[in-house]
Enzyme design. Sequence first.
Site, PDB file in Angstrom:
ATOM      1  N   CYS A  86      31.624  39.626  34.245  1.00  0.00           N
ATOM      2  CA  CYS A  86      32.260  39.846  32.530  1.00  0.00           C
ATOM      3  C   CYS A  86      31.633  37.675  32.231  1.00  0.00           C
ATOM      4  O   CYS A  86      31.089  37.532  32.058  1.00  0.00           O
ATOM      5  CB  CYS A  86      33.327  39.973  31.850  1.00  0.00           C
ATOM      6  SG  CYS A  86      33.245  40.374  30.301  1.00  0.00           S
ATOM      7  N   HIS A 115      33.535  45.225  33.915  1.00  0.00           N
ATOM      8  CA  HIS A 115      34.400  45.701  34.410  1.00  0.00           C
ATOM      9  C   HIS A 115      34.064  46.282  35.960  1.00  0.00           C
ATOM     10  O   HIS A 115      35.126  47.698  35.774  1.00  0.00           O
ATOM     11  CB  HIS A 115      35.374  45.370  33.951  1.00  0.00           C
ATOM     12  CG  HIS A 115      35.823  43.686  32.704  1.00  0.00           C
ATOM     13  ND1 HIS A 115      36.215  43.271  33.218  1.00  0.00           N
ATOM     14  CD2 HIS A 115      35.299  43.901  31.850  1.00  0.00           C
ATOM     15  CE1 HIS A 115      36.586  42.321  32.830  1.00  0.00           C
ATOM     16  NE2 HIS A 115      35.363  42.261  31.428  1.00  0.00           N
ATOM     17  N   GLU A 160      36.111  46.187  38.220  1.00  0.00           N
ATOM     18  CA  GLU A 160      37.190  46.491  38.966  1.00  0.00           C
ATOM     19  C   GLU A 160      38.357  47.556  38.567  1.00  0.00           C
ATOM     20  O   GLU A 160      39.464  47.877  38.647  1.00  0.00           O
ATOM     21  CB  GLU A 160      38.040  44.681  39.367  1.00  0.00           C
ATOM     22  CG  GLU A 160      38.074  44.563  37.403  1.00  0.00           C
ATOM     23  CD  GLU A 160      37.744  43.627  36.477  1.00  0.00           C
ATOM     24  OE1 GLU A 160      38.604  43.045  35.601  1.00  0.00           O
ATOM     25  OE2 GLU A 160      36.582  43.961  37.086  1.00  0.00           O
TER      26      GLU A 160
END
Length: 228
Positions: free
Chosen positions: A100, A199, A201
């Site tokens: 990001c 994202h 993660e």
Amino acid sequence: MPNKPVIAITGPARGALLPRFCVATIVRWYGAQPLQLRPGDNISRLDYQGVVITGGHDIDPVLYAAEQEVKPKHDKQRDEFESAVIEYALEHKMPLLGICRGAQLLNVQLGGNLFQELRSRREKTSNRWTSLPLKTLKVEARTQLEKHLGCRQCRINSLHNQGIDKVGQRMIISGRDLDGIVQAIEAPEEEFLIGVQWHPEFLLLLRRQRRLFQSLIQAVRKQLKSNS
């Protein structure tokens, strides 16, 4: 050669505990050791072989010589610190994943610039933030991103205000959303130098999203082996 590769994870001086935790969890998942970096750390004295630049506040447009267009929400201390981390990683050819804002800052460090807002550039996709994989990513053929994700089209999340405009030196666009907004950049001549706008993660239960971190760690292991 260390028993486990060490992956530096950057972020602000305070907060951002969830993304840091998620990245660290995936790093451990694939047999590496996470090292949390914060502004003020002496990056040249710490031992790490790969880097993840996490998400967060918008990039200060002064870094790409632009006038302020939107209400500022910047972290200048973090901008300065992570710019130094990126520069150090590039100098030492460390595998690096920008997430990001991390992708945006990587792009700026390589001479690119950003759109400061994306709402006016959306026609087919929502501007709503979501950590769920509700948006479509279109992956360019024969790119590293295609190899790592194993798809030409897949679902991603979206938690950003800004986006990549002009692409930095050495980088190419490897993914866009349905509005043509850049979602991924990479350096095809490097072992692993990738920035993604979403994202991954927060999507750690999805195997193809974990592959980005797995590939980063594999690139580090390959580099360590060749240097040993």
